[in-house]
Scaffold this motif. Sequence first.
Motif, short mmCIF file in Angstrom:
data_model
loop_
_atom_site.label_atom_id
_atom_site.label_comp_id
_atom_site.label_asym_id
_atom_site.label_seq_id
_atom_site.Cartn_x
_atom_site.Cartn_y
_atom_site.Cartn_z
N ILE A 109 -38.70 60.59 0.21
CA ILE A 109 -38.17 59.22 0.21
C ILE A 109 -38.11 58.68 1.64
O ILE A 109 -38.50 57.53 1.90
N GLU A 110 -37.63 59.50 2.58
CA GLU A 110 -37.54 59.07 3.97
C GLU A 110 -38.92 58.77 4.54
O GLU A 110 -39.11 57.80 5.29
N GLN A 111 -39.89 59.61 4.17
CA GLN A 111 -41.26 59.40 4.65
C GLN A 111 -41.85 58.10 4.12
O GLN A 111 -42.47 57.32 4.85
N ILE A 112 -41.66 57.87 2.82
CA ILE A 112 -42.23 56.66 2.20
C ILE A 112 -41.58 55.40 2.75
O ILE A 112 -42.26 54.40 3.06
N LEU A 113 -40.25 55.45 2.90
CA LEU A 113 -39.53 54.25 3.37
C LEU A 113 -39.54 54.13 4.89
O LEU A 113 -39.22 53.06 5.42
N GLY A 114 -39.83 55.25 5.57
CA GLY A 114 -39.87 55.22 7.03
C GLY A 114 -38.50 55.03 7.64
O GLY A 114 -38.34 54.24 8.58
N LEU A 115 -37.49 55.70 7.08
CA LEU A 115 -36.13 55.56 7.59
C LEU A 115 -35.37 56.88 7.45
O LEU A 115 -35.84 57.83 6.82
N ASP A 116 -34.18 56.90 8.05
CA ASP A 116 -33.30 58.07 8.00
C ASP A 116 -32.13 57.75 7.06
O ASP A 116 -31.50 56.69 7.18
N LEU A 117 -31.87 58.66 6.11
CA LEU A 117 -30.80 58.43 5.13
C LEU A 117 -29.42 58.79 5.66
O LEU A 117 -28.43 58.67 4.94
N SER A 118 -29.32 59.24 6.90
CA SER A 118 -28.03 59.70 7.42
C SER A 118 -27.05 58.58 7.73
O SER A 118 -25.87 58.67 7.38
N PRO A 119 -27.48 57.49 8.39
CA PRO A 119 -26.50 56.46 8.79
C PRO A 119 -25.82 55.82 7.57
O PRO A 119 -26.49 55.44 6.60
N PRO A 120 -24.50 55.68 7.58
CA PRO A 120 -23.78 55.07 6.45
C PRO A 120 -24.24 53.65 6.13
O PRO A 120 -24.35 53.27 4.97
N GLU A 121 -24.53 52.85 7.20
CA GLU A 121 -24.95 51.47 6.94
C GLU A 121 -26.31 51.42 6.24
O GLU A 121 -26.59 50.54 5.42
N GLU A 122 -27.18 52.42 6.54
CA GLU A 122 -28.47 52.48 5.88
C GLU A 122 -28.30 52.84 4.41
O GLU A 122 -28.95 52.27 3.52
N ARG A 123 -27.40 53.79 4.16
CA ARG A 123 -27.15 54.20 2.76
C ARG A 123 -26.54 53.04 1.97
O ARG A 123 -26.83 52.87 0.79
N PHE A 124 -25.69 52.21 2.61
CA PHE A 124 -25.07 51.08 1.91
C PHE A 124 -26.12 50.07 1.45
O PHE A 124 -26.11 49.62 0.30
N THR A 125 -27.03 49.68 2.37
CA THR A 125 -28.04 48.69 2.00
C THR A 125 -28.98 49.24 0.94
O THR A 125 -29.42 48.51 0.05
N LEU A 126 -29.30 50.55 1.00
CA LEU A 126 -30.15 51.15 -0.02
C LEU A 126 -29.43 51.20 -1.37
O LEU A 126 -30.03 50.99 -2.42
N LEU A 160 -26.94 58.39 -3.36
CA LEU A 160 -26.11 57.35 -2.76
C LEU A 160 -24.76 57.24 -3.47
O LEU A 160 -23.73 56.99 -2.84
N GLU A 161 -24.75 57.42 -4.81
CA GLU A 161 -23.48 57.38 -5.56
C GLU A 161 -22.57 58.54 -5.15
O GLU A 161 -21.35 58.42 -5.21
N CYS A 162 -23.19 59.65 -4.78
CA CYS A 162 -22.42 60.82 -4.33
C CYS A 162 -22.11 60.74 -2.83
O CYS A 162 -21.67 61.74 -2.23
N GLN A 163 -22.37 59.57 -2.22
CA GLN A 163 -22.06 59.30 -0.82
C GLN A 163 -22.70 60.34 0.11
O GLN A 163 -22.10 60.81 1.09
N GLY A 164 -23.93 60.70 -0.23
CA GLY A 164 -24.70 61.59 0.64
C GLY A 164 -24.35 63.05 0.50
O GLY A 164 -24.82 63.88 1.31
N ASN A 165 -23.57 63.44 -0.52
CA ASN A 165 -23.20 64.84 -0.73
C ASN A 165 -24.33 65.54 -1.48
O ASN A 165 -24.53 65.34 -2.68
N SER A 166 -25.08 66.41 -0.78
CA SER A 166 -26.27 67.05 -1.37
C SER A 166 -25.90 68.02 -2.49
O SER A 166 -26.61 68.10 -3.50
N VAL A 167 -24.80 68.77 -2.32
CA VAL A 167 -24.41 69.75 -3.34
C VAL A 167 -24.07 69.04 -4.65
O VAL A 167 -24.53 69.41 -5.73
#
Length: 552
Positions: A521-538, A494-501
């Motif tokens: 992580i997505e499986q345990i939380l039951g969500l998708d990490l792609s949407p920016p608003e989802e990444r912000f709240t996480l 999340l600090e890298c703003q979703g940059n996997s590399v």
Amino acid sequence: MAITVRQALSIGGLSQAVLLAGHGGLDRTIQCVDVLEVPDSSGWLRPHELVVTTCYAVKDNAEAQLNIIRVMAQANSAVLAVKFGRFIGTVPPEMCQLADEMNIPLLNIPNNVSFMDITLPVMTAIINVQSLQLQYSEEVRHKMTRISLEANSLTPVAETLAELIEHDVIICNAEMQYLARAGKECTVFYQFFPDEVENTRHAGLSNTIIGWAASGKRTFAFFPIHVRQRRYGYILVDLQEPLTDLHSIAIEHAITVAAVQLVKEEAVVQAQKSYQRDLLEDLISGAFKSKELAFGRAEALGLSLNKKQIIIIIDIDNFSGFIERTQLNDEESAAWLKNQLASIVSNCVHRIDWRALVVQRSDSVVVIMPAPLHDHGSNGQGAMRAILQQLAQNIQKKVSEECQDVTVSIGISSLIDDPLAIAPQYQEVRSAIKLTRKMQGEGRIAFWEDVEIYSLLGQLGQPLERFYDAKLGQLDCPAVKNREELINTLKVFLECQGNSVETAEKLFIHRNTLRYRLQRIEQILGLDLSPPEERFTLWLAVNVRALLKGKR
């Protein structure tokens, strides 16, 4: 206050004496003269004594003759003058050999020289030297007393001493930093290495130290300045020419006057610190009822509060734990650490602005200083932050260098327009340090604007806990295998703003490993990490985790 054996050999009847042995003791000093004609010399001999004898009482006892020299060496006597021709006859070789070993000069006095021809001229010479030295001491005392009464710095002390002894003089504090200097080459700046400086702390009343300059090295005699077992500094005297007894008298008077001046200056500094401490306490307690009153108090101390201000708090991390860990159980050691921190902070801050208020307060040092830049627009704010960040880093670096195993956390306020707003902003900086320690650990630099949101969130209580449980509760569960690893991976992602590399590089893992962890992580939380608003709240949930840890 004496003459040397070398000098005495040209006085009165001793000028006719023959030096048989003990050449290594010619620089021994003579302070008194006595005649020895008893069989047992023990208990009769004194330090710095010229002993004259015929050895009549031990003329037939070779061992007793040798014992005279042994007892003289033990008593630190000066010289032995014997009329060998009167009763002994030839000079015993054993006495010469022992005199050489003990460095006790052994003289042969001709039979025609009376004891009075020796004792009277030598005592007269000693008295004359003492009289000269007393007269010189009185003159020096008058000069130094006048300086002590009239001078307001150490410079006149150094100048007067340099004039009296015709040597270059440097007066330093306990850390060997220059306080005053005088002499022919007083413009040359000499550096003293830390190891040698440390050795001076364990030295006696005088010793030597090497000073280094661009023009070369120089040897100095150094004389500690003590008051009540506390070392305030040193007087350094160059040794291009040897020092005499008269020089020593002048130096002793200068040490006394320098000590008085240093104590006076310290008293002024302590009074100034007391006034500054009172001002700080009134500012942070909100005691001032008007800005004008605060301005007036500050101006009386040479400070300025009528400009935008910044509060900086430098706090020793886990001070009680450090004291226990290092076994600094006495108040003096703890006070040394606090004073050292205050000195470091003061030196660093006053390089930027001498008008800053720097006060030691418990285990912290509090700084109230004018904002470093006059332009407080967007560009000025960034430049000011960079200056304050560098200042904080410099303080931390100096603390690590000078205070072993000590770290400090530093909090920095936002801009303060009104001195009456110092009180609440002081508490905010304290809160910033506490929050940053909880979230990131010790030894950090915390700007209030960076932690303000967490301070607000920390006040939410149960709503914040419900938010966290809803967002990360399923992942932050003891039943989840490697949960700390997964939470840290999510935080960096999340600090890298979703940059996997970038995330994989920071975690030092392969991108496939990262992909696997993110899928878990997505499986345990039951969500998708792609949407920016989802990444912000996480991201928000991950960062408030440290705030909630202490409550659970």
